[in-house]
Design an enzyme around this catalytic site. Structure first.
Site: not given
Ligand code: DX5
Ligand code: ZN
Length: 224
Positions: A11, A36, A38, A40, A69, A71, A142, A181
Site C-alpha cells: 500500500s 494498492h 488509498d 481519502m 481504494h 475512501m 476492512m 486491508d
Molecule cells: C487504511 C488503508 C490501508 C493502509 C493499511 O485505511 O486502507 O490500505 O495502507 O496500512 P497498514 O498495512 O499499515 O495497516
Molecule cells: Zn486501503
C-alpha cells in the site's frame, strides 16, 4: 488452477512520497504484482491522502496492476478521473454517499473495462454487500477502521464476516476476490487466509522495513 491465488499488495500509503517513482520500483523488484492506492477525502474518513494525480504519477512509473481504494463520498462524481488516471480496479465503499447509487457506479467502472470492488467497514455486516455480489470482481473486508496505516488487525470483528463472504460466494457459484486491508503482517495474514482472503494489502509491513525484498518474501511465504 487456483482461481484465487494469494497476492501481497504493497500500500503506497506507507511509502516515502518524496520519491514515489523509486518506491514503486522498490515494490516491483520485491515481487509485487498489484499495488494498492488509498484515496481519502477527509470526510468519509478522518484523513486526507491523494487523488487522481497521484494515481496517474504511479501509472507513469509502472505497468503494475493498480488497485485503487476510494475512501471518499461521491465516488461516482470523481469516477472518470480515476479511470483516466490508469486504475485497473476501483473499489468503492457501501457506506459512502453517492449522487447516483453503488450499483450504477459499479456498472460504470466495469463498462470502462476496469474491475470493480466494494469495501466493507469493519463494523458493516456482510449483508450490506449482498445486493452487489453479482456486480463485483473483488470484496474488500476492512480489517481496521479505514483512514490510517499502522493500526492493529481487528480479528474478532472481521474474520467471521470474511468467512461468511467466502462461504456465500462459493455456495452461490459467484466469483470475486476477497481482500483484507489493515494490520496485515506475517502473523495475521495466515489468519485472514484461513477465513478466505487471497488479496493481502500490506502498508507498514511491506514499505516499512528497510529490506522490502525480505519483507515481501516473508509475507508471501506466510500465505503460500
Ligand atoms: C487504511 C488503508 C490501508 C493502509 C493499511 O485505511 O486502507 O490500505 O495502507 O496500512 P497498514 O498495512 O499499515 O495497516
Ligand atoms: Zn486501503
Amino acid at each position: 488452477m487456483d482461481p484465487y491465488p494469494p497476492l501481497i499488495l504493497p500500500s503506497l500509503l506507507a511509502a516515502d512520497w518524496s520519491q514515489v517513482g523509486h518506491e514503486v520500483k522498490r515494490a516491483e523488484h520485491a515481487g509485487a504484482k498489484w499495488l494498492h492506492l488509498d484515496v481519502m477525502d477527509g470526510v468519509f474518513v478522518d484523513n486526507i491522502s491523494f487523488g487522481p494525480q497521484m494515481v496517474q504519477t504511479v501509472r507513469k512509473n509502472t505497468g503494475l496492476y493498480l488497485d485503487v481504494h476510494l475512501m471518499i463520498h461521491r465516488a461516482d462524481h470523481y469516477l472518470e478521473r480515476f479511470i483516466k488516471a490508469g486504475a485497473n480496479n476501483i473499489t468503492i465503499h457501501v457506506e459512502a454517499n453517492y449522487d447516483t447509487s453503488v450499483t450504477d457506479t459499479l456498472k460504470r467502472i466495469r463498462a470502462a473495462g476496469l474491475h470493480a470492488g466494494i469495501a466493507l467497514h469493519p463494523h458493516t455486516p456482510f449483508s450490506a454487500a449482498l445486493p452487489y455480489v453479482q456486480d463485483i470482481d473483488l470484496l474488500l473486508v476492512m480489517t481496521v477502521v479505514p483512514g490510517f496505516g499502522g493500526q492493529p488487525f481487528m480479528e474478532k470483528e472481521t474474520m467471521p464476516k470474511l468467512a461468511e463472504a467466502r462461504d456465500h460466494r462459493d455456495a452461490q457459484g459467484l466469483k470475486f476476490h476477497l481482500e483484507v486491508d489493515g494490520g496485515i503482517y506475517p502473523n495475521t495474514a495466515p489468519i485472514a487466509k484461513r477465513h478466505g482472503a487471497n488479496l493481502f494489502v500490506c502498508g507498514t509491513s511491506s514499505f516499512g522495513p528497510a529490506d522490502m525484498n525480505q519483507a515481501m518474501s516473508e509475507l508471501a511465504a506466510s500465505v503460500a
